[in-house]
Write an enzyme that holds these catalytic residues in place. Structure first.
Site, PDB file in Angstrom:
ATOM      1  CD  GLN A  31      -3.201   0.810   2.024  1.00  0.00           C
ATOM      2  OE1 GLN A  31      -3.371  -0.278   2.547  1.00  0.00           O
ATOM      3  NE2 GLN A  31      -4.042   1.807   2.195  1.00  0.00           N
ATOM      4  CG  ASP A  32       1.195   3.979   2.934  1.00  0.00           C
ATOM      5  OD1 ASP A  32       1.156   2.896   3.552  1.00  0.00           O
ATOM      6  OD2 ASP A  32       0.800   5.048   3.427  1.00  0.00           O
ATOM      7  N   PRO A  33       4.725   3.154   1.889  1.00  0.00           N
ATOM      8  CG  PRO A  33       6.368   4.418   0.846  1.00  0.00           C
ATOM      9  CD  PRO A  33       4.887   4.337   1.019  1.00  0.00           C
TER      10      PRO A  33
ATOM     11  N   GLY B 228       0.000   6.722   5.345  1.00  0.00           N
ATOM     12  CA  GLY B 228      -0.975   7.123   4.333  1.00  0.00           C
ATOM     13  C   GLY B 228      -0.986   8.591   3.995  1.00  0.00           C
TER      14      GLY B 228
END
EC number: 3.2.2.27
Length: 241
Positions: free
Chosen positions: A70-72, A140
């Site tokens: 999804q995101d880092p 996020g």
């Protein structure tokens, strides 16, 4: 040329396939957003040269498997451009611990003493986050700022121009992003996310790693060695380590 284009160069095979996105208005808006956040003192991860590390490690024609994140990670020193991966010496995050647990149960491979997944990437596992940057302590923070358009383009291009890839889609977010994948051309395996909140709902026991290798071998493609060398034997070239 935008600041981001000038500072970050896509690996040549990827640039030929998806580099056109860097010229679109979405990229210009994303570049402006990143400049604005840095101007007010936001700590953006991963460091600039590592934002496209997944593409550097796994050229377009070498991709065998795609794992969508999804995101880092948003902690200091964690993110380095490969989804789920952290640099050697950084504590292994909980989701990755569950990935290791599943690999051990599935293939009998002992858990490594680090969370550095570059050896997978160099074998053809594209470790792709949907969003390629984040801010310190703000999970996020860069969602819906433009990165999703680029990574959608990446997935769509792989779907269209390659054949017989394995896509591992863990959790509803990855599964939604993977809806464009033509399952007549590619093999898609789905499971809940390996997070401690959901791993027990079906990620643990999914056997995706053995199933991936079985698919590759049926197509005459060398399987992935899911084992990882001990930390003191790692090659961290180009990792920023």
């Amino acid at each position: 040329m935008t600041e981001v284009e000038a500072r970050i160069q896509l690996e040549p095979s990827w640039k030929a396939k998806v580099g056109d996105w860097l010229l679109c208005s979405q990229m210009q808006e994303l570049s402006a957003f990143l400049r604005q956040r840095k101007a007010v003192g936001a700590r953006v991860f991963p460091p600039g040269p590592q934002i496209f590390a997944a593409f550097d490690a796994t050229p377009f024609d070498q991709v065998k498997v795609v794992i969508l994140g999804q995101d880092p990670y948003h902690g200091e020193g964690q993110a380095h451009g490969l989804c789920f991966s952290v640099l050697p010496g950084v504590p292994v995050p909980p989701s990755l611990l569950n990935i290791y647990k599943e690999i051990q149960d599935d293939l009998g491979i002992a858990r490594p003493d680090h969370g550095y997944l570059m050896p997978w990437a160099r074998q053809g596992v594209l470790l792709l986050n949907a969003v390629l940057t984040v801010e310190q302590g703000r999970a996020g923070a860069h969602q819906n700022k433009g990165w999703e358009g680029f990574t959608d383009h990446v997935v769509e291009t792989l779907n269209r121009e390659r054949e017989g890839l394995v896509f591992l889609l863990w959790g509803s977010y990855a599964q939604s992003k993977g809806r464009v994948i033509d399952q007549a051309r590619h093999r898609v395996f789905k499971a809940p996310h390996p997070s401690p909140l959901s791993a027990h709902r079906g990620f643990l026991g999914c056997q995706h790693f053995s199933k991936t290798n079985a698919h590759l071998q049926r197509r005459g493609i060398s399987p992935i060695d899911w084992s990882l060398p001990p930390r003191n034997e790692l090659d961290t070239t180009s990792a920023g380590a």
